[in-house]
Design a protein around this motif. Structure first.
Motif, PDB file in Angstrom:
ATOM      1  N   LEU A 203       0.830  -1.194   0.000  1.00 31.99           N
ATOM      2  CA  LEU A 203       0.000   0.000   0.000  1.00 31.99           C
ATOM      3  C   LEU A 203       0.868   1.248   0.000  1.00 31.99           C
ATOM      4  CD1 LEU A 203      -2.743   1.364   0.076  1.00 31.99           C
ATOM      5  CD2 LEU A 203      -2.716   1.147   2.574  1.00 31.99           C
ATOM      6  N   ALA A 204       1.966   1.228   0.759  1.00 33.02           N
ATOM      7  CA  ALA A 204       2.889   2.367   0.754  1.00 33.02           C
ATOM      8  C   ALA A 204       3.394   2.636  -0.659  1.00 33.02           C
ATOM      9  CB  ALA A 204       4.049   2.105   1.700  1.00 33.02           C
ATOM     10  N   MET A 205       3.720   1.584  -1.400  1.00 29.21           N
ATOM     11  CA  MET A 205       4.201   1.755  -2.763  1.00 29.21           C
ATOM     12  C   MET A 205       3.072   2.188  -3.691  1.00 29.21           C
ATOM     13  SD  MET A 205       6.786   1.878  -4.626  1.00 29.21           S
ATOM     14  CE  MET A 205       6.682   2.428  -6.344  1.00 29.21           C
ATOM     15  N   ALA A 206       1.872   1.698  -3.470  1.00 29.56           N
ATOM     16  CA  ALA A 206       0.726   2.143  -4.273  1.00 29.56           C
ATOM     17  C   ALA A 206       0.501   3.645  -4.108  1.00 29.56           C
ATOM     18  CB  ALA A 206      -0.533   1.371  -3.876  1.00 29.56           C
ATOM     19  N   ILE A 207       0.694   4.156  -2.903  1.00 32.80           N
ATOM     20  CA  ILE A 207       0.551   5.594  -2.664  1.00 32.80           C
ATOM     21  C   ILE A 207       1.647   6.356  -3.392  1.00 32.80           C
ATOM     22  CG2 ILE A 207       0.616   7.379  -0.881  1.00 32.80           C
ATOM     23  CD1 ILE A 207      -0.766   5.390   0.996  1.00 32.80           C
ATOM     24  N   VAL A 208       2.859   5.806  -3.465  1.00 32.04           N
ATOM     25  CA  VAL A 208       3.935   6.435  -4.239  1.00 32.04           C
ATOM     26  C   VAL A 208       3.516   6.576  -5.704  1.00 32.04           C
ATOM     27  CG1 VAL A 208       6.282   6.145  -5.127  1.00 32.04           C
ATOM     28  CG2 VAL A 208       5.800   5.702  -2.713  1.00 32.04           C
ATOM     29  N   ILE A 209       2.925   5.518  -6.255  1.00 37.31           N
ATOM     30  CA  ILE A 209       2.472   5.560  -7.643  1.00 37.31           C
ATOM     31  C   ILE A 209       1.409   6.644  -7.829  1.00 37.31           C
ATOM     32  CG2 ILE A 209       1.299   4.242  -9.457  1.00 37.31           C
ATOM     33  CD1 ILE A 209       2.571   1.719  -8.208  1.00 37.31           C
ATOM     34  N   LEU A 210       0.481   6.730  -6.884  1.00 35.22           N
ATOM     35  CA  LEU A 210      -0.545   7.766  -6.945  1.00 35.22           C
ATOM     36  C   LEU A 210       0.067   9.160  -6.937  1.00 35.22           C
ATOM     37  CD1 LEU A 210      -3.156   6.259  -4.473  1.00 35.22           C
ATOM     38  CD2 LEU A 210      -3.574   6.779  -6.889  1.00 35.22           C
ATOM     39  N   LEU A 211       1.043   9.378  -6.060  1.00 36.56           N
ATOM     40  CA  LEU A 211       1.679  10.694  -5.981  1.00 36.56           C
ATOM     41  C   LEU A 211       2.405  11.033  -7.278  1.00 36.56           C
ATOM     42  CD1 LEU A 211       3.096  10.542  -2.344  1.00 36.56           C
ATOM     43  CD2 LEU A 211       1.131  11.869  -3.145  1.00 36.56           C
ATOM     44  N   ASP A 212       3.006  10.031  -7.888  1.00 38.61           N
ATOM     45  CA  ASP A 212       3.674  10.269  -9.169  1.00 38.61           C
ATOM     46  C   ASP A 212       2.674  10.669 -10.234  1.00 38.61           C
ATOM     47  OD1 ASP A 212       5.990  10.015 -11.088  1.00 38.61           O
ATOM     48  OD2 ASP A 212       4.664   8.468 -11.902  1.00 38.61           O
ATOM     49  N   ARG A 213       1.512  10.039 -10.258  1.00 34.99           N
ATOM     50  CA  ARG A 213       0.497  10.389 -11.248  1.00 34.99           C
ATOM     51  C   ARG A 213      -0.150  11.738 -10.948  1.00 34.99           C
ATOM     52  NH1 ARG A 213       1.230   9.911 -15.128  1.00 34.99           N
ATOM     53  NH2 ARG A 213      -0.872   9.847 -15.973  1.00 34.99           N
ATOM     54  N   MET A 214      -0.221  12.105  -9.672  1.00 37.64           N
ATOM     55  CA  MET A 214      -0.834  13.374  -9.309  1.00 37.64           C
ATOM     56  C   MET A 214       0.126  14.553  -9.428  1.00 37.64           C
ATOM     57  SD  MET A 214      -3.000  12.298  -5.901  1.00 37.64           S
ATOM     58  CE  MET A 214      -4.404  11.190  -5.964  1.00 37.64           C
ATOM     59  N   PHE A 215       1.399  14.338  -9.092  1.00 38.45           N
ATOM     60  CA  PHE A 215       2.347  15.444  -8.986  1.00 38.45           C
ATOM     61  C   PHE A 215       3.604  15.283  -9.838  1.00 38.45           C
ATOM     62  CE2 PHE A 215      -0.032  15.259  -4.995  1.00 38.45           C
ATOM     63  CZ  PHE A 215      -0.463  16.567  -4.883  1.00 38.45           C
ATOM     64  N   GLY A 216       3.793  14.128 -10.454  1.00 38.74           N
ATOM     65  CA  GLY A 216       5.000  13.880 -11.232  1.00 38.74           C
ATOM     66  C   GLY A 216       4.936  14.528 -12.604  1.00 38.74           C
ATOM     67  N   PRO A 217       5.978  14.353 -13.423  1.00 33.46           N
ATOM     68  CA  PRO A 217       6.034  14.993 -14.747  1.00 33.46           C
ATOM     69  C   PRO A 217       4.967  14.506 -15.698  1.00 33.46           C
ATOM     70  CG  PRO A 217       7.831  13.414 -14.463  1.00 33.46           C
ATOM     71  CD  PRO A 217       7.185  13.583 -13.125  1.00 33.46           C
ATOM     72  N   ARG A 218       4.390  13.317 -15.446  1.00 30.21           N
ATOM     73  CA  ARG A 218       3.343  12.802 -16.324  1.00 30.21           C
ATOM     74  C   ARG A 218       1.953  13.035 -15.755  1.00 30.21           C
ATOM     75  NH1 ARG A 218       7.071   8.512 -16.400  1.00 30.21           N
ATOM     76  NH2 ARG A 218       5.803   7.368 -14.903  1.00 30.21           N
ATOM     77  N   ALA A 219       1.849  13.906 -14.752  1.00 25.42           N
ATOM     78  CA  ALA A 219       0.541  14.180 -14.158  1.00 25.42           C
ATOM     79  C   ALA A 219      -0.415  14.693 -15.227  1.00 25.42           C
ATOM     80  CB  ALA A 219       0.671  15.195 -13.032  1.00 25.42           C
TER      81      ALA A 219
END
Length: 224
Positions: A203-219
């Motif tokens: 779940l911790a890693m799933a949240i990392v993926i979410l943050l990348d999609r929300m705030f990362g360069p590919r948001a």
């Protein structure tokens, strides 16, 4: 390229414990590399403290990542993360602010038509400065009834300095820059994920993926 992990990326065993709830008195320390092991894929490769492969994400499509599958070291799907339809602008006269909500659902495992997500996640963009990045809401017990809680994420994902808190405001996981090893420094595509005892590493890693999609360069919309 600096060496990110000490061992060749092979899991300890098919029934790896890296996806389970952490135990003991010390947090689990994972190294997250924002790169797929497969050619022409985007994704993540995650190693445990021993340098063995813990999780992986391999996406062939870089233009549309509205469905992402988090797998363990041997390719078993742990969570499927799917983007929901974008909500329109909402204006609140009581707080004098407008928000744009980026919403995702988290399902256990992988299936063609899963009927019910176990978590719903949302990003709130606000004109007012806030340390809150996202909220993860439980929609029912998952993984043996161990994840039935709500979580909030605070900090800065772009600086790789943020933490996840449970409903009692206890820190359950944390993203940090990867420590310098000798004279070797790491960019933002390599960072550390600390998972506190009693919390689910997957779940911790799933949240990392979410943050990348929300705030990362590919948001898909406004990044932070």
């Amino acid at each position: 390229m600096p060496r990110i992990h000490p061992n060749f990326p092979v899991s300890d065993s098919p029934a790896s414990s890296n996806s389970s709830i952490t135990a003991g008195d010390e947090p689990a320390v994972l190294t997250v590399w924002q790169k797929s092991l497969l050619l022409d894929c985007s994704g993540f490769t995650v190693y445990n403290a021993k340098g063995n492969l813990a999780f992986r994400v391999d996406n062939y499509s870089t233009s549309s990542l509205n469905e992402i599958v988090l797998m363990d070291a041997v390719g078993v799907a742990l969570f499927t993360i799917r983007k929901k339809a974008l909500n329109p602008f909402n204006f609140s006269t009581s707080t004098q602010r407008f928000t744009l909500t980026d919403q995702w659902d988290i399902y256990e495992g992988e299936g063609a038509t899963p009927t019910r997500p176990c978590f719903s996640a949302s990003k709130q963009f606000s004109l007012l400065r806030s340390k809150s990045l996202a909220h993860v809401t439980s929609l029912g017990a998952a993984a043996g009834g161990t994840l039935d809680s709500n979580y909030s994420v605070e900090g800065s994902f772009s600086h790789r300095m943020c933490a996840v808190y449970n409903g009692m405001q206890q820190k359950v996981s944390e993203i940090r820059p990867k420590e310098v090893v000798g004279d070797v420094t790491f960019g933002g595509d390599v960072f550390s994920l600390l998972v506190q005892p009693g919390f689910h590493c997957a779940l911790a890693m799933a949240i990392v993926i979410l943050l990348d999609r929300m705030f990362g360069p590919r948001a898909s919309w406004i990044t932070g």
